[in-house]
Write an enzyme that holds these catalytic residues in place. Structure first.
Site, PDB file in Angstrom:
ATOM      1  N   LYS A  22     -55.654 -57.540 -38.570  1.00  0.00           N
ATOM      2  CA  LYS A  22     -54.857 -58.382 -38.465  1.00  0.00           C
ATOM      3  C   LYS A  22     -54.424 -58.490 -39.270  1.00  0.00           C
ATOM      4  CE  LYS A  22     -55.662 -62.661 -40.822  1.00  0.00           C
ATOM      5  NZ  LYS A  22     -54.686 -63.123 -41.745  1.00  0.00           N
ATOM      6  N   ASN A  23     -54.018 -58.063 -40.822  1.00  0.00           N
ATOM      7  CA  ASN A  23     -53.302 -57.861 -41.464  1.00  0.00           C
ATOM      8  C   ASN A  23     -52.614 -56.689 -42.022  1.00  0.00           C
ATOM      9  OD1 ASN A  23     -53.890 -60.674 -42.672  1.00  0.00           O
ATOM     10  ND2 ASN A  23     -55.081 -60.097 -44.724  1.00  0.00           N
ATOM     11  N   CYS A 115     -49.286 -73.934 -47.838  1.00  0.00           N
ATOM     12  CA  CYS A 115     -50.313 -73.319 -46.975  1.00  0.00           C
ATOM     13  C   CYS A 115     -51.773 -73.709 -47.849  1.00  0.00           C
ATOM     14  CB  CYS A 115     -49.920 -71.684 -47.178  1.00  0.00           C
ATOM     15  SG  CYS A 115     -51.546 -71.431 -47.080  1.00  0.00           S
ATOM     16  N   ARG A 120     -47.799 -70.803 -53.356  1.00  0.00           N
ATOM     17  CA  ARG A 120     -47.347 -68.904 -52.051  1.00  0.00           C
ATOM     18  C   ARG A 120     -45.933 -68.978 -52.033  1.00  0.00           C
ATOM     19  NH1 ARG A 120     -51.553 -68.049 -47.782  1.00  0.00           N
ATOM     20  NH2 ARG A 120     -50.958 -65.352 -48.220  1.00  0.00           N
ATOM     21  N   ASP A 312     -59.571 -62.465 -49.762  1.00  0.00           N
ATOM     22  CA  ASP A 312     -60.367 -62.925 -48.299  1.00  0.00           C
ATOM     23  C   ASP A 312     -61.617 -62.873 -47.896  1.00  0.00           C
ATOM     24  OD1 ASP A 312     -57.490 -63.025 -48.135  1.00  0.00           O
ATOM     25  OD2 ASP A 312     -57.481 -61.616 -47.218  1.00  0.00           O
ATOM     26  N   ARG A 404     -57.396 -67.412 -35.899  1.00  0.00           N
ATOM     27  CA  ARG A 404     -56.167 -66.743 -36.487  1.00  0.00           C
ATOM     28  C   ARG A 404     -55.858 -65.594 -36.534  1.00  0.00           C
ATOM     29  NH1 ARG A 404     -53.257 -69.737 -41.366  1.00  0.00           N
ATOM     30  NH2 ARG A 404     -52.251 -67.547 -41.013  1.00  0.00           N
TER      31      ARG A 404
HETATM   32  N1  EPU Z   1     -46.949 -64.972 -55.129  1.00  0.00           N
HETATM   33  C1  EPU Z   1     -46.130 -64.938 -55.545  1.00  0.00           C
HETATM   34  N2  EPU Z   1     -45.106 -64.708 -55.250  1.00  0.00           N
HETATM   35  C2  EPU Z   1     -44.658 -64.427 -55.022  1.00  0.00           C
HETATM   36  C3  EPU Z   1     -45.430 -63.811 -53.669  1.00  0.00           C
HETATM   37  C4  EPU Z   1     -47.018 -63.626 -53.956  1.00  0.00           C
HETATM   38  O1  EPU Z   1     -46.367 -65.675 -57.052  1.00  0.00           O
HETATM   39  O2  EPU Z   1     -43.585 -63.565 -53.787  1.00  0.00           O
HETATM   40  C5  EPU Z   1     -48.145 -64.636 -55.419  1.00  0.00           C
HETATM   41  C6  EPU Z   1     -49.144 -65.574 -54.974  1.00  0.00           C
HETATM   42  O3  EPU Z   1     -49.038 -66.804 -54.975  1.00  0.00           O
HETATM   43  C7  EPU Z   1     -50.793 -65.109 -55.044  1.00  0.00           C
HETATM   44  C8  EPU Z   1     -50.105 -63.559 -55.437  1.00  0.00           C
HETATM   45  O4  EPU Z   1     -49.076 -63.695 -55.679  1.00  0.00           O
HETATM   46  O5  EPU Z   1     -50.786 -66.022 -56.340  1.00  0.00           O
HETATM   47  C9  EPU Z   1     -50.604 -63.078 -54.437  1.00  0.00           C
HETATM   48  O6  EPU Z   1     -50.047 -62.622 -52.976  1.00  0.00           O
HETATM   49  P1  EPU Z   1     -49.722 -62.448 -52.071  1.00  0.00           P
HETATM   50  O7  EPU Z   1     -48.629 -61.656 -51.603  1.00  0.00           O
HETATM   51  O8  EPU Z   1     -50.064 -61.126 -52.550  1.00  0.00           O
HETATM   52  O9  EPU Z   1     -50.272 -62.850 -50.370  1.00  0.00           O
HETATM   53  P2  EPU Z   1     -49.598 -62.042 -48.976  1.00  0.00           P
HETATM   54  O10 EPU Z   1     -49.047 -60.963 -49.191  1.00  0.00           O
HETATM   55  O11 EPU Z   1     -48.562 -63.326 -48.999  1.00  0.00           O
HETATM   56  C10 EPU Z   1     -51.405 -61.498 -48.338  1.00  0.00           C
HETATM   57  C11 EPU Z   1     -52.646 -61.738 -47.451  1.00  0.00           C
HETATM   58  C12 EPU Z   1     -53.369 -62.698 -47.798  1.00  0.00           C
HETATM   59  C13 EPU Z   1     -54.222 -62.080 -49.027  1.00  0.00           C
HETATM   60  C14 EPU Z   1     -53.066 -61.438 -49.793  1.00  0.00           C
HETATM   61  C15 EPU Z   1     -54.056 -61.430 -51.602  1.00  0.00           C
HETATM   62  C16 EPU Z   1     -51.297 -60.799 -44.971  1.00  0.00           C
HETATM   63  C17 EPU Z   1     -50.618 -61.523 -43.520  1.00  0.00           C
HETATM   64  N3  EPU Z   1     -52.244 -62.021 -45.895  1.00  0.00           N
HETATM   65  O12 EPU Z   1     -51.157 -62.363 -48.315  1.00  0.00           O
HETATM   66  O13 EPU Z   1     -54.607 -62.822 -46.134  1.00  0.00           O
HETATM   67  O14 EPU Z   1     -55.159 -63.163 -49.038  1.00  0.00           O
HETATM   68  O15 EPU Z   1     -52.832 -61.149 -49.341  1.00  0.00           O
HETATM   69  O16 EPU Z   1     -54.654 -60.470 -50.489  1.00  0.00           O
HETATM   70  O17 EPU Z   1     -51.940 -59.258 -45.253  1.00  0.00           O
HETATM   71  C18 EPU Z   1     -56.331 -63.869 -44.992  1.00  0.00           C
HETATM   72  O18 EPU Z   1     -56.008 -63.291 -44.015  1.00  0.00           O
HETATM   73  O19 EPU Z   1     -56.416 -64.827 -45.015  1.00  0.00           O
HETATM   74  C19 EPU Z   1     -54.913 -64.153 -45.941  1.00  0.00           C
HETATM   75  C20 EPU Z   1     -54.466 -65.216 -46.294  1.00  0.00           C
END
Ligand code: EPU
Length: 425
Positions: A22-23, A115, A120, A312, A404
């Site tokens: 998915k991701n 969220c 986030r 995750d 989801r």
């Molecule tokens: N963060 C910031 N600023 C930003 C973006 C992120 O401070 O602009 C912080 C977040 O709050 C968090 C950390 O950085 O503490 C890491 O977040 P990240 O941006 O890596 O998360 P994401 O890219 O939004 C993806 C996955 C998530 C998974 C996270 C961490 C997808 C669609 N989502 O989210 O997957 O938990 O990376 O590995 O790829 C799930 O599949 O259940 C899921 C939530």
């Protein structure tokens, strides 16, 4: 809202086929906006998050056809405007920012909103796009971006206070592929899904090197082309079924997982072995058999960016440790508030104390079925796992969370012997 009735106590055996990731699929679907030519993507899991992304692409003007895991997209004439009604359902919809800005030199995308798994923010996404030369205005919950004359290559460090950002790295990479000159992303996320996106973009004609390391280099090109791609196996679905096998698998035969990638599963494999279970991979690393140990023991986990232990998988291992003798400590450093499942598991008899991003779990020998509420995707998977081992029936409400991200999870579990009913409402 559908709910799941899980009648616990069955011993599971047989084989499960793991779906495409998915991701990995979500940013790859968004990346099809970078070309007007036709992209064909295979093994896209049929889950509601990929369906939302397809709806977003269609709302932006792309022609999309989907048939059994294969999605064909032609984004010949697209708009730059992704309003709240289409992005609000899924945070990953922010992945369209990079491609829209790169191809059209402008993008208006609504902020995705809160969220349940915690704060986030999108500051790092915006930092990357601004470094590439985008002007960004926030107004009425929308991010309006423009880069007259196009984006320009730059160097940018994307490290945040919780480490690198996965979708932030994806967004900057997708924005940089059509920028003028060279871009260097420092402190990039190394997750396999980032590498799969880079491979997809390179097949389209992009020039990206270093994906999978902390430093990604992108030489901008003028145009990207049609592409065919098969997404990587879902390492979180695979990890979830590995934990299912450790918790409820047949002690002689175990459960076989097919269509997996061993290299992506190392943190979950190591923890299962440390907790006394057996994981045997085929020589190719594309399948494995997980057999529950006769004397399981608790273990400690601290989540970390790849190649560390994935956030995750935190909820699923919490569920395993809830029925494992001894004390286990699980700390989530990436999403410290991601422990909503613990209160529901406590209602089923688990002994878990959560404080300041850390769960201390005293293993118990019996859990009992109860009505519980799914709060997010991985929390709902963890509740299903607990329910499979509990005495009696567990009613899991708000099942849309699990839909989801897990393709046919109830059917896959029934195939290996679980007693589960989906009640449609
Ligand atoms: N963060 C910031 N600023 C930003 C973006 C992120 O401070 O602009 C912080 C977040 O709050 C968090 C950390 O950085 O503490 C890491 O977040 P990240 O941006 O890596 O998360 P994401 O890219 O939004 C993806 C996955 C998530 C998974 C996270 C961490 C997808 C669609 N989502 O989210 O997957 O938990 O990376 O590995 O790829 C799930 O599949 O259940 C899921 C939530």
């Amino acid at each position: 809202m559908d709910k799941l009735l899980v009648h616990g106590g069955k011993t599971l055996k047989g084989a499960v086929h793991i779906s495409g990731s998915k991701n990995a699929s979500l940013p790859i679907l968004a990346a099809t906006l970078l070309t007007g030519e036709t992209c064909i993507i295979r093994r896209v899991p049929d889950v509601s998050d990929t369906n939302y992304m397809i709806q977003i692409l269609a709302a932006l003007g792309a022609e999309v056809e989907r048939s059994s895991g294969t999605v064909r997209i032609t984004a010949a004439n697209i708009s730059h405007n992704a309003p709240y009604e289409i992005v609000r359902k899924m945070r990953a919809s922010i992945c369209v920012m990079g491609p829209l800005l790169s191809r059209l030199h402008k993008a208006s995308v609504s902020l995705p909103g809160g969220c349940i798994i915690g704060d986030r923010p999108v500051d790092l996404h915006l930092k990357g796009l601004e470094a590439l030369g985008a002007d960004i205005d926030m107004e009425g919950g929308n991010m309006h971006m423009k880069a007259e004359g196009g984006l320009i290559g730059c160097e940018c460090d994307l490290r945040g206070k919780h480490g690198p950002t996965v979708l932030g790295t994806d967004n900057m990479m997708m924005a940089a592929v059509l920028a003028k000159g060279t871009t260097v992303i420092e402190s990039a996320a190394c997750e396999p899904e980032v590498v799969d996106l880079a491979n997809f973009l390179n097949k389209m004609g992009a020039k990206i090197s270093g994906a999978g390391t902390r430093r990604i280099m992108i030489e901008g090109v003028e145009k990207l082309n049609a592409v065919e791609h098969t997404v990587i196996p879902d390492r979180i679905e695979a990890g979830t079924f590995m934990v299912v096998a450790a918790m409820a698998g047949d002690p002689e035969d175990g459960v076989t997982l097919n269509r997996i990638c061993r290299e992506h599963l190392e943190p979950s494999t190591e923890k299962l072995i440390e907790a006394g279970h057996s994981v045997e991979f085929s020589e190719s690393g594309t399948s494995c058999v997980v057999t529950p140990g006769r004397n399981p023991v608790g273990a400690n986990i601290v989540t970390a960016p790849f190649p560390g232990f994935p956030t995750d998988m935190q909820a699923q291992f919490t569920s395993l440790f809830a029925i494992t003798p001894g004390i286990s400590v699980v700390e989530d450093t990436i999403f410290p508030q991601r422990f909503m499942h613990c209160a529901e598991m406590t209602r089923m008899g688990a002994d878990i104390k959560v404080d300041n991003g850390t769960a201390v779990i005293q293993g118990t020998s019996t859990m009992s079925g109860a009505p519980v509420m799914a709060s997010d995707l991985r929390a709902s998977a963890a509740l299903v796992l607990s329910a499979l081992c509990a005495n009696g029936t567990t009613e899991i409400n708000r099942l849309y969370h699990i839909d989801r991200g897990y393709e046919n999870i109830d059917d896959k579990l029934i195939m290996i012997g679980a007693d589960i009913e989906r009640v449609r409402e």
